[in-house]
Every structure is written in structure tokens, then in C-alpha cells.
Motif scaffolding. Structure first.
Motif, PDB file in Angstrom:
ATOM      1  N   LEU A   1       0.841  -1.192   0.000  1.00  0.00           N
ATOM      2  CA  LEU A   1       0.000   0.000   0.000  1.00  0.00           C
ATOM      3  C   LEU A   1       0.872   1.236   0.000  1.00  0.00           C
ATOM      4  CD1 LEU A   1      -2.702  -0.954   2.687  1.00  0.00           C
ATOM      5  CD2 LEU A   1      -2.995  -0.927   0.201  1.00  0.00           C
ATOM      6  N   LYS A   2       0.478   2.203  -0.783  1.00  0.00           N
ATOM      7  CA  LYS A   2       1.112   3.513  -0.759  1.00  0.00           C
ATOM      8  C   LYS A   2       0.236   4.429   0.094  1.00  0.00           C
ATOM      9  CE  LYS A   2       2.828   7.227  -3.766  1.00  0.00           C
ATOM     10  NZ  LYS A   2       2.954   7.691  -5.186  1.00  0.00           N
ATOM     11  N   VAL A   3       0.839   5.059   1.084  1.00  0.00           N
ATOM     12  CA  VAL A   3       0.065   5.850   2.037  1.00  0.00           C
ATOM     13  C   VAL A   3       0.685   7.233   2.175  1.00  0.00           C
ATOM     14  CG1 VAL A   3      -0.932   5.913   4.355  1.00  0.00           C
ATOM     15  CG2 VAL A   3      -0.372   3.705   3.306  1.00  0.00           C
ATOM     16  N   TYR A   4      -0.116   8.248   1.960  1.00  0.00           N
ATOM     17  CA  TYR A   4       0.367   9.609   2.188  1.00  0.00           C
ATOM     18  C   TYR A   4      -0.783  10.493   2.643  1.00  0.00           C
ATOM     19  CZ  TYR A   4      -1.331  10.378  -2.623  1.00  0.00           C
ATOM     20  OH  TYR A   4      -2.095  10.436  -3.764  1.00  0.00           O
ATOM     21  N   LEU A   5      -0.428  11.522   3.369  1.00  0.00           N
ATOM     22  CA  LEU A   5      -1.393  12.414   4.010  1.00  0.00           C
ATOM     23  C   LEU A   5      -1.134  13.842   3.548  1.00  0.00           C
ATOM     24  CD1 LEU A   5      -3.595  12.549   6.337  1.00  0.00           C
ATOM     25  CD2 LEU A   5      -1.703  13.131   7.861  1.00  0.00           C
ATOM     26  N   ASP A   6      -2.146  14.471   2.977  1.00  0.00           N
ATOM     27  CA  ASP A   6      -2.054  15.870   2.572  1.00  0.00           C
ATOM     28  C   ASP A   6      -2.705  16.748   3.629  1.00  0.00           C
ATOM     29  OD1 ASP A   6      -0.697  15.519   0.160  1.00  0.00           O
ATOM     30  OD2 ASP A   6      -2.540  14.958  -0.877  1.00  0.00           O
ATOM     31  N   VAL A   7      -1.906  17.616   4.205  1.00  0.00           N
ATOM     32  CA  VAL A   7      -2.331  18.460   5.319  1.00  0.00           C
ATOM     33  C   VAL A   7      -2.377  19.913   4.857  1.00  0.00           C
ATOM     34  CG1 VAL A   7      -1.781  19.216   7.669  1.00  0.00           C
ATOM     35  CG2 VAL A   7      -1.241  16.879   6.939  1.00  0.00           C
ATOM     36  N   THR A   8      -3.472  20.604   5.161  1.00  0.00           N
ATOM     37  CA  THR A   8      -3.568  22.031   4.834  1.00  0.00           C
ATOM     38  C   THR A   8      -4.220  22.771   5.983  1.00  0.00           C
ATOM     39  OG1 THR A   8      -5.708  21.799   3.734  1.00  0.00           O
ATOM     40  CG2 THR A   8      -3.763  21.616   2.343  1.00  0.00           C
ATOM     41  N   GLU A   9      -3.909  24.047   6.061  1.00  0.00           N
ATOM     42  CA  GLU A   9      -4.573  24.898   7.046  1.00  0.00           C
ATOM     43  C   GLU A   9      -4.728  26.302   6.468  1.00  0.00           C
ATOM     44  OE1 GLU A   9      -1.105  26.965   9.743  1.00  0.00           O
ATOM     45  OE2 GLU A   9      -2.041  25.154  10.524  1.00  0.00           O
ATOM     46  N   ASP A  10      -5.758  26.975   6.944  1.00  0.00           N
ATOM     47  CA  ASP A  10      -6.021  28.349   6.518  1.00  0.00           C
ATOM     48  C   ASP A  10      -6.506  29.117   7.744  1.00  0.00           C
ATOM     49  OD1 ASP A  10      -6.712  30.719   5.340  1.00  0.00           O
ATOM     50  OD2 ASP A  10      -8.208  29.883   3.980  1.00  0.00           O
TER      51      ASP A  10
ATOM     52  N   LYS B   1       5.405   5.466   5.948  1.00  0.00           N
ATOM     53  CA  LYS B   1       6.098   4.245   5.532  1.00  0.00           C
ATOM     54  C   LYS B   1       5.343   2.980   5.897  1.00  0.00           C
ATOM     55  CE  LYS B   1      10.832   5.782   5.035  1.00  0.00           C
ATOM     56  NZ  LYS B   1      12.248   5.417   5.222  1.00  0.00           N
ATOM     57  N   ASP B   2       4.448   3.060   6.872  1.00  0.00           N
ATOM     58  CA  ASP B   2       3.725   1.870   7.293  1.00  0.00           C
ATOM     59  C   ASP B   2       2.288   2.262   7.612  1.00  0.00           C
ATOM     60  OD1 ASP B   2       2.701  -0.435   8.687  1.00  0.00           O
ATOM     61  OD2 ASP B   2       4.767  -1.057   9.024  1.00  0.00           O
ATOM     62  N   VAL B   3       1.342   1.620   6.958  1.00  0.00           N
ATOM     63  CA  VAL B   3      -0.072   1.971   7.134  1.00  0.00           C
ATOM     64  C   VAL B   3      -0.557   1.657   8.552  1.00  0.00           C
ATOM     65  CG1 VAL B   3      -1.035  -0.261   6.410  1.00  0.00           C
ATOM     66  CG2 VAL B   3      -2.320   1.856   5.973  1.00  0.00           C
ATOM     67  N   ARG B   4       0.183   0.833   9.292  1.00  0.00           N
ATOM     68  CA  ARG B   4      -0.227   0.529  10.678  1.00  0.00           C
ATOM     69  C   ARG B   4      -0.163   1.757  11.579  1.00  0.00           C
ATOM     70  NH1 ARG B   4       3.279  -3.589   9.143  1.00  0.00           N
ATOM     71  NH2 ARG B   4       2.418  -5.713   9.084  1.00  0.00           N
ATOM     72  N   PHE B   5       0.610   2.776  11.161  1.00  0.00           N
ATOM     73  CA  PHE B   5       0.804   3.940  12.013  1.00  0.00           C
ATOM     74  C   PHE B   5      -0.104   5.117  11.648  1.00  0.00           C
ATOM     75  CE2 PHE B   5       5.308   2.217  12.569  1.00  0.00           C
ATOM     76  CZ  PHE B   5       4.966   1.587  13.757  1.00  0.00           C
ATOM     77  N   VAL B   6      -1.205   4.859  10.965  1.00  0.00           N
ATOM     78  CA  VAL B   6      -2.164   5.928  10.694  1.00  0.00           C
ATOM     79  C   VAL B   6      -2.712   6.446  12.026  1.00  0.00           C
ATOM     80  CG1 VAL B   6      -4.432   6.439   9.723  1.00  0.00           C
ATOM     81  CG2 VAL B   6      -2.792   5.080   8.408  1.00  0.00           C
TER      82      VAL B   6
END
Length: 642
Positions: free
Chosen positions: A56-65, A152-157
Motif C-alpha cells: 500500500l502507498k500511504v500519504y497524508l495531505d495536510v492544509t490549514e487556513d 512508511k507503514d499503514v499501521r501507524f495511521v
């Protein structure tokens, strides 16, 4: 054991509003949050979990305003974005939108400094942060931030917390994945149903979205536990996913988590050094029973291995071999736990690697079978009569038979063998095992009350005093002893003290002291008024039921016994003796009695606290108890000249 970074303050957003609307929006937020310096127009995190071959490829896009509502909001100019081996930061962008002549002008941040996030007591830490400053922070201006975290590891969501230090116009958490990925998710602590959920499907794509509008700012409250105990948040994890080769389990149940964890310890301790073997042989030879050997091994690790934390990729999860830790004489929690297991194995005694969360984490293995549950490691010994001993080598003042206070009430995941484990709840130590006593002899001397005292500490009071008294600076020690035995008023003065049995874990620590208190009693005509409640624990400590939202957390339950013998001053007799009083409540209690004895008056008191986490629904009962006990404290003895 490991570090999982929860992004709670560096929050999301996209620009929701057109430039023409911005001044009106400022006024709307100003009217809704008049006392706040700024507001999140929007926070958002978008988690992408996408099949990529057999993984699995896992990435998180974070934004704030953030829209700034007051000029003094420049305290929010400095920012940090955190990363580590397991969540690498990329695509970092930041800018200020400066409101000028009814339109915004962009000022882009270009100076991002990467820093190590090494904390005190951490020998090596692979976490880091980017620091930067937003320019031109002023009322009506907006600061915007975007970045990506590659996990790097989906277990750490980590999930998502719908709370922040600022109010929020919109807060959202989105998961984008496919039908091949099986998710488990739950919304916690949303009693007011503030969070809206929507699931949409398009072809093989699936989107989960949780959102909330106009969330108030999270205000800090004294003695609060982790915010995840009480604020709305989402917990999610991947149970399994499909590949061309078939179904791959990730965290479908606790078996999966344990199987993964066991790989961290299965290859340990294959060869034992002569030094380690000799130490164990000597301990065993000087022990009369198995339980005595366990106790001496535990104390040896406490005394000889210095706790130093490591946070370096998988090294944050995998212990060193026992012989290595013995040679180096330092290690972190998992190293010390494994050393205890290793030493007991050499002695022919079964002990078990045990994963556990401290009380900072609110989750349980039986509810959330993910690494969110734990951040610590200990060893467990099970005696022949079935008693469990939770051995935390990092708590170097803890008496054998006590768990460290920070794991009370938590579930322990005990690794029996490659295929078997046990989940056992660590007990909350009863108040009767955490005892403080204070026996004093006092007399009136001119305008002072002078006296001598003996205080003893056992259980957790001894443990916590041990950390404070184990200092090299005498002034620091005296300040703590003054705090420990201080009483009466801020005019208390500690003349001298001696300490005994600090290092002997199986004996109560003993403090002998001389003290005086100026201007403590009142003289009116031929009468003296003396309040013998020198310690007024929790006096008028009322909780504002209307405003407090968080539970109240303390380290341990306890009982405190006090006996005060006051020498009768010459020429006086007892005019008034307060009645004995008792309040015996489920949360705290107090029992005070008075006696007139030959040549002296004795005041005896028992006070106890019987909770470690006070929930909001218990606040009213707490206030009722505090009211009654505070009234008991107001009673004074009246002496009159003969």
C-alpha cells in the motif's frame, strides 16, 4: 518504545472564500468568536491509501487556513511541521495573504529550517521538524500552510482529532482509497453529534469524509489527561487489502498486531555473554526462592541500567539483546524489558515481553488492535500461584510488586510464545497501599508555633518522592522536603531535616524534621484560637461544572494519616473542643477527631483520595465532598486563661 507523531496543531486548509468576500467573512468570524485572536477558516487532512503492487502507498495531505482576528495574533507567526522515519515531510508550502485595499497580496515563505527534535533524555531521536515564520501577521490577514506526509507503514495511521487551540470554521478528515482496501473506523467522544459522515463510491474508488462546522477552541485545563480521552476524534485502521496474490491481512484483529510485534523479539537473546550469565548466577545463588530471584533481577536492572530513549526507525520498536544492554549499561524501555526477560530465562524462570500503553493513551487492545494503543514495553512474570508482576525497569524507584503508576488500569499485551498471547489489565493500586503518615509534636512559643515531625512514605508516595529527593543539589532537595512536610501557611519554615531509607525500596522513606510557623494562631483577650488542621488538602477545591470539559487526572490513589499532639500552654484550659467529624465518600474522604489528654490536645486525621481519573459526570459529587470536608477544616480549638 516508539514515537508516533500526531499532528494536532499544524492543521489543514484550502482557501474557501473569494477575495471579494473576505472582509465580510472576517466580520462574520469576529462576531462569532469575539474573544479569539484567530480562527481556522478550514482545517483538513486527506489520507490516501492506495494499492501499489503487493503493498500500500500511504500519504497524508495536510492544509490549514488561519484568518487573524486581532492584531496581537502575531504569536502565531512561528510554525513547526514535524516528521520522522515513519512519516517523511514533503512539498512544504506556506504563505501569508495580506489584506490590502480590499484584495489579498501573497507573501510566500521561502526560509524553511530543518531541525532535530531531540528531547531531554533521548540518546537518539530520528524525528525532526521544519521551522519557519509567517510574515506580516495582522488582523484580516490569512496564513496558509500545505504539506504532505509520506507514511512508511499503514499501521501507524494516527486518525484525526476534531479539536485545536483555535476555533474552526470547518474541520474535515478525508480518506481516499479503493474497494480493495478494508477499513475499520470509529468516531469517539462525539456525544453532541457534531461530526457529519459521508461515504461516496465511484467505480473502484471509495471516499470517506468526516467533517464538523464551527468547532470551538480547545482550552487548556489543569490536571487534564490527553485530549483523546474526551474530544471528538476519528480512529481508523486498515484491516486487510486485496492483491493479485490474494488477501493480505494488516490489522484485521489483535492476532495480526501480535504476530507483527512478535517478530521484534523472536530472534533476541540467542547467545548470552559470560558477564550477564555470571550476574544472574550470583543473584540466583543468593536467593532463597524463585520470587526472590525475580525481585533481585528487577532491582538489579533498576540500579544498573540507565534509561536513555532511542527513536530511530525500526530501532524504536526492536529491543537490543540482553547481553548488549548489560555491557553498555544503558537502554530504553524495550531494552530494559528484554534484559529482565533474558536474565530470568538464564535463571530458568519464565518471563514475557509485554507491550503496553501509558495512561497518556486512552485506547485498549480489545477495542483498537493497532499501535495507537501502546507506547511502552515492560516484562511480566507470572508466579506459580497465578499472580502477575508487571516489571517496568524504567521506573527505578518502584517497589517490586507495584506496576509503574503510569500503566495503572491499562491493558498489557503479554507475549507467551509465537502463537499465543494474553491481554491482562494492570490493576489500579488501592489507596490502602499508598500511605503517607505525619506525626507531629507542637507547642506555642511567643507568636510562633514550633514543632517536630516524622513523616513516612510508602507505595507511590515513596516512588515519587524518590525522584525528587534523588538530586545532587541540596537546595533542590530542601525545597522538595519543605513542600512535602510544609503546613499551616506560607510562613512555614523548615529548620532542619534528615532522610532515611530513600534507597531501600522495601522500607518506607522516613523524614524527620523541625519546623516553625509564624503568626499562625490568634489571641483575643484571654482566649487563644488554634486550628489544628495544619494540612487542608483540597480545601475549597471546587470544580466549575459549567465550564470544565476535561476529566481530572492524578497519579495515584492514597491515604494520608496525621497525628498532632499540641502541648497545653501554661495557664490555659480548654474552652471549646471541635466535635469529631467524618465524611466517607466514593472519591475522597476525611475523618478528624480531637482528644484532651494529660498536658496536651491530640488531633487525629485520616484523609484519602480514591480515584485516578475524575469524569465530568462525577464533578457534582466531588464538589459536595469538597464542601463538607472544607467545613471540617474550619474548626478551631479555643483555649482560655484560667
Amino acid at each position: 518504545m516508539k514515537k508516533i507523531i500526531f499532528i494536532l496543531l499544524l492543521l489543514p486548509a484550502s482557501v474557501l472564500l473569494s477575495r471579494a468576500q473576505s472582509d465580510d467573512v472576517w466580520q462574520q468570524f469576529k462576531d462569532k468568536f469575539p474573544d479569539e485572536p484567530a480562527v481556522f477558516v478550514e482545517r483538513s487532512e486527506v489520507l490516501n491509501i492506495l494499492p501499489d503492487g503487493d503493498s500500500l502507498k500511504v500519504y497524508l495531505d495536510v492544509t490549514e487556513d488561519i484568518l487573524h482576528l486581532k492584531e496581537q495574533s502575531d504569536i502565531f507567526s512561528g510554525k513547526r511541521v514535524y516528521g520522522s522515519h515513519f512519516n517523511q515531510v514533503a512539498n512544504l508550502k506556506a504563505k501569508t495573504l495580506v489584506w490590502d485595499k480590499n484584495r489579498y497580496k501573497e507573501m510566500v515563505v521561502s526560509d524553511f529550517k530543518k531541525n532535530s527534535d531531540r528531547s531531554a533524555g533521548i540518546f537518539y531521536d530520528d524525528s525532526y521538524y521544519y521551522s519557519f515564520d509567517f510574515p506580516s501577521i495582522a488582523s484580516r490577514n490569512r496564513t496558509q500552510l500545505q504539506y504532505r506526509e509520506n507514511l512508511k507503514d499503514v499501521r501507524f495511521v494516527p486518525g484525526y482529532v476534531f479539536a485545536s487551540y483555535l476555533p474552526q470554521g470547518k474541520s474535515s478528515y478525508v480518506i481516499k482509497t479503493t474497494k480493495d482496501v478494508e477499513l475499520s473506523y470509529e468516531v469517539l467522544h462525539d456525544d453532541k453529534k457534531q461530526i457529519q459522515f459521508r461515504k461516496t463510491e465511484k467505480g473502484n474508488s471509495v471516499t470517506y469524509e468526516w467533517s464538523a462546522q464551527y468547532m470551538p477552541a480547545l482550552k487548556g485545563e489543569e490536571n487534564s489527561p490527553s485530549i483523546r480521552y474526551f474530544v471528538p476524534h476519528v480512529v481508523c485502521y486498515v484491516k486487510s487489502y486485496k492483491t493479485k496474490k490474494g488477501q493480505v491481512k494488516v490489522l484485521s484483529n489483535l492476532d495480526d498486531l501480535y504476530s507483527w510485534y512478535y517478530t521484534f523479539v523472536e530472534k533476541l537473546n540467542k547467545d548470552n555473554s559470560p558477564e550477564l550469565s555470571a550476574i544472574v548466577e550470583k543473584i540466583k545463588a543468593n536467593s532463597k526462592s524463585e520470587i526472590e530471584t525475580v525481585k533481585k533481577v528487577f532491582y538489579w536492572v533498576q540500579d544498573n541500567i540507565q534509561y536513555i530513549a532511542f527513536e530511530q526507525g525500526m530501532r524504536g520498536l526492536i529491543p537490543h539483546n540482553g547481553s548488549y544492554v548489560c555491557e553498555k549499561r544503558y537502554g530504553d524501555c524495550k531494552d530494559m524489558a528484554n534484559l529482565i526477560v533474558n536474565m530470568l530465562q538464564i535463571a530458568g524462570i519464565k518471563a514475557y515481553h509485554t507491550w503496553i500503553g501509558t495512561r497518556d493513551l486512552p485506547y485498549r487492545y480489545t477495542e483498537v488492535p493497532t499501535p495507537l494503543v501502546d507506547n511502552h514495553m515492560i516484562a511480566t512474570y507470572i508466579s506459580k500461584d497465578g499472580q502477575y508482576y508487571f516489571l517496568d525497569g524504567t521506573s527505578d524507584h518502584t517497589t517490586f510488586g507495584y506496576p509503574s503508576s503510569m500503566i495503572q488500569g491499562k491493558e498489557a499485551l503479554i507475549g507467551i510464545d509465537p502463537a499465543h498471547y494474553e491481554v491482562k489489565e494492570v490493576p489500579v493500586i488501592a489507596k490502602e497501599k499508598n500511605i503517607m503518615t505525619d506525626t507531629m509534636k507542637i507547642k506555642l512559643d511567643a507568636n510562633q508555633l514550633v514543632g517536630t515531625g516524622v513523616s513516612t512514605l510508602s507505595g507511590y508516595p515513596k516512588v515519587f518522592a524518590g525522584y525528587e529527593l534523588d538530586r545532587s543539589e541540596k537546595d533542590d532537595v530542601k525545597r522538595y522536603v519543605t513542600k512535602l512536610v510544609g503546613k499551616g501557611s506560607n510562613k512555614f519554615f523548615l529548620d532542619k531535616y534528615t532522610l532515611q531509607f530513600m534507597e531501600e525500596r522495601d522500607k518506607p522513606t522516613r523524614v524527620e524534621y523541625d519546623f516553625r510557623i509564624s503568626d499562625y494562631f490568634q489571641k483575643l483577650g484571654d482566649e487563644l484560637y488554634i486550628n489544628l488542621n495544619l494540612n487542608k488538602d483540597y480545601y475549597n477545591d471546587f470544580i466549575n461544572v459549567a465550564s470544565r470539559k476535561a476529566p481530572r487526572d492524578i497519579e495515584y490513589k492514597y491515604i494520608k494519616y496525621e497525628v498532632i499532639d499540641m502541648t497545653m500552654p501554661d495557664g490555659y484550659t480548654v474552652e471549646y473542643m471541635p466535635p469529631n467529624a467524618k465524611y466517607d465518600g466514593p472519591l475522597l474522604g476525611c475523618d478528624v477527631s480531637y482528644e484532651s489528654l494529660p498536658g496536651k490536645i491530640r488531633c487525629s486525621k485520616k484523609f484519602y483520595v480514591d480515584y485516578i481519573m475524575l469524569q465530568p459526570e462525577q464533578f457534582t459529587a466531588w464538589n459536595d465532598a469538597v464542601k463538607q470536608i472544607s467545613e471540617m477544616y474550619k474548626e478551631s480549638i479555643i483555649l482560655k486563661k484560667k
